[in-house]
Design an enzyme around this catalytic site. Structure first.
Site, PDB file in Angstrom:
ATOM      1  N   ASP A  59      42.118  37.625  49.384  1.00 26.06           N
ATOM      2  CA  ASP A  59      42.021  38.033  47.444  1.00 26.06           C
ATOM      3  C   ASP A  59      40.666  38.541  47.642  1.00 26.06           C
ATOM      4  O   ASP A  59      39.819  39.315  47.636  1.00 26.06           O
ATOM      5  CB  ASP A  59      42.333  37.618  46.717  1.00 26.06           C
ATOM      6  CG  ASP A  59      42.247  38.381  46.088  1.00 26.06           C
ATOM      7  OD1 ASP A  59      42.349  39.178  45.603  1.00 26.06           O
ATOM      8  OD2 ASP A  59      40.859  37.695  44.757  1.00 26.06           O
ATOM      9  N   LYS A 117      38.227  41.951  48.318  1.00 23.16           N
ATOM     10  CA  LYS A 117      37.136  42.920  47.549  1.00 23.16           C
ATOM     11  C   LYS A 117      36.329  43.125  48.194  1.00 23.16           C
ATOM     12  O   LYS A 117      35.320  43.816  47.872  1.00 23.16           O
ATOM     13  CB  LYS A 117      37.291  42.193  45.982  1.00 23.16           C
ATOM     14  CG  LYS A 117      38.524  41.252  45.196  1.00 23.16           C
ATOM     15  CD  LYS A 117      38.314  40.802  44.400  1.00 23.16           C
ATOM     16  CE  LYS A 117      39.353  40.058  43.452  1.00 23.16           C
ATOM     17  NZ  LYS A 117      39.405  39.481  42.934  1.00 23.16           N
ATOM     18  N   GLY A 133      40.428  37.610  31.457  1.00 19.09           N
ATOM     19  CA  GLY A 133      41.748  37.755  31.788  1.00 19.09           C
ATOM     20  C   GLY A 133      42.667  39.384  31.246  1.00 19.09           C
ATOM     21  O   GLY A 133      41.510  40.129  31.992  1.00 19.09           O
TER      22      GLY A 133
END
Lengths: 342, 342
Positions: B223, B227, B324
């Site tokens: 991941d 990015k 979040g």
């Protein structure tokens, strides 16, 4: 391809760095942004004023300024009587105002910026005075005129703060922030941690050009308070007078306190903070002990930083390491590009 | 006042948070940005698809999704046969694509986004796949179409990274960056510092919803590499394949190593870095020991950060604390507002 005439008020470190950056980025801005520019006027308090609406020789202007010579020898085409006359005659599209800050009133910068807006110029400044004392007035007038009033370089040099909220954080409500906004005191504290006395650290800051001959504006937290007031006024929409900020500088922090903190793995920092609650703002500039769990601990030397708390992003920090006059100049250039972008 | 029809592909945590944010910010956006909106279509893989060009009941849609119910009961006006049919019929101005990432190919998201562009929609995604596998193609097509392809939420959730460079840092050349871009591994390392085993920490991350059932995408640095590839491709202008990034995850870091580091006052972090030199990029995702002098030391738990080195600003860091789903949703909303701004 669009051509812009630029006028510069103030031609110290920042003004000269801006001129140099405009030279350095000339090809890039022509190729990528389809824009070209001339500097048609430079006004200074002690090194003369000069206008040439065909464009001044920028390299020659920088050379004269570095040598402390009078700029008016650059062109004999037109002799401005005063700054207002310079603004009236320079045919500029953008005025860059980079004269020293007047903490008490923001003048004469406010009058100069107002007059430039009346002549339909975008106004861009690295001077905190007009932002703290006349933000609302100048912003409204700029809007009415269809021009921009930008001032990115007033807080944290060229790091994007105002443009961050304006351009990249739409619809984010800022309700609190804290951080380290004065580089000089942070450098002094870092030097004292490394064993220097307060006076030695101040002398060092003066030598590298980040403290004034009278360093009290930095040391007593006044510069930090003005920056807090600017952030609150612009980003929280509540006019805050720097004098209304609870303020204590670093003058009373002793070498012993700093060394004791060091033994505990902590550091003294001059912390700025503001919080908006029920339409009111509580703001403070105060020394504080900071441990390594805080992102502010690692901000040493001239590094500055701010942590923003918004309704959407719980904590968003911007940290600027090792700024210099070129960084401030970049803030002005970014303002220019944002002001004229299609 | 301008009205926009919005279509949502994917209606998991992020899609639902976006819908909720659109409800919460409705009055603010009407008053401050003079814009109103309806959601005219929602397409999901396992909870049905629904179209109502008069606007769906957003609260009802969220309720159904929370209960795991089929969304198609929301409206019987029109039954899309498949996602392409949904895009064709939904009369949306903006498509939000928030389906799970396909690291290998970016599909089917790329095809859906392409098709939406063909229907003259702005395309906005929180999905890294299309950015890594089709940035250049989609960006060019969007430009040709006079539409926007934005993807702020793909890296560091809603923190402004791509918009920072696009809107607030004009004419800044990025030549290097480093930072912590994967929240899950950072949380695992923080929990292990506090005494948990690797497995306990992974279980915790799964429980709070930041790690997948198969957590290897995070743990093995995949991941983070994706990015890095997205940042390099978009901000450095050089296409970089995630597979070409030197990559090591955190699987081999032992409790002993972490506790030994702790005794020295240091922390293990999974550090991403990239540097551009002579038109080539060297990029790496690798565990590294970090001391308290680094701003990355204080980045604990789900906090992520990146330090940018540009030709102008020596070091500009962005730190995002405690993100979040709402943070990611905000990135999508900001993209929407930037895409349609006059």
């Amino acid at each position: 391809m669009t051509h812009y005439n630029l006028a510069l008020l103030g031609f110290g470190n920042v003004g000269q760095s801006l001129a140099q950056l405009l030279l350095d980025k000339r090809d890039e801005l022509r190729d990528k942004y389809q824009l070209t520019y001339s500097i048609t006027a430079i006004g200074t308090r002690s090194h003369g004023m000069v206008i040439n609406t065909d464009g001044l020789d920028i390299e020659a202007a920088i050379r004269l300024a570095v040598n402390g010579s009078d700029l008016s020898t650059l062109s004999t085409k037109c002799r401005p009587k005063n700054v207002f006359d310079l603004i009236r005659q320079c045919k500029a599209d953008v005025l860059f105002e980079n004269t020293p800050v007047n903490y008490q009133s923001g003048e004469p910068a406010i009058s100069h910026l107002t007059f430039a807006l009346e002549q339909d110029m975008h106004i861009i400044t690295a001077n905190k005075g007009p932002v703290v004392h006349a933000y609302s007035f100048l912003a409204k007038m700029a809007e009415t005129k269809g021009r921009k009033f930008y001032f990115e370089s007033t807080v944290m040099d060229g790091a994007p703060i105002f443009s961050l909220f304006r351009e990249a954080l739409p619809a984010a409500q800022l309700f609190a922030f804290h951080g380290i906004l004065n580089s000089t005191t942070n450098m002094i504290l870092t030097r004292m941690e490394n064993g220097e006395s307060f006076d030695q650290a101040v002398t060092y800051c003066q030598k590298i050009g980040i403290a004034e001959t009278d360093p009290s504006g930095d040391i007593d937290g006044w510069d930090a308070a003005v920056k807090v007031a600017a952030l609150v006024t612009v980003l929280m929409g509540i006019h805050l007078n720097p004098a209304d900020i609870q303020r204590k500088g670093i003058r009373e922090i002793t070498i012993d306190q700093i060394q004791n903190a060091r033994l505990e793995g902590k550091r003294w920092k001059l912390i700025c903070s503001a919080e908006k609650k029920n339409g009111r703002v509580m703001a403070k500039v105060w020394p504080k002990l900071i441990g390594p769990e805080s992102p502010m601990y690692a901000a040493a030397g001239t590094t500055s930083m701010v942590v923003f708390e918004t309704d959407i992003l719980a904590g968003l920090s911007i940290v600027e390491q090792d700024p210099g006059p070129q960084t401030t100049a970049y803030g002005l250039l970014a303002d220019f590009l944002n002001a004229v972008k299609p």
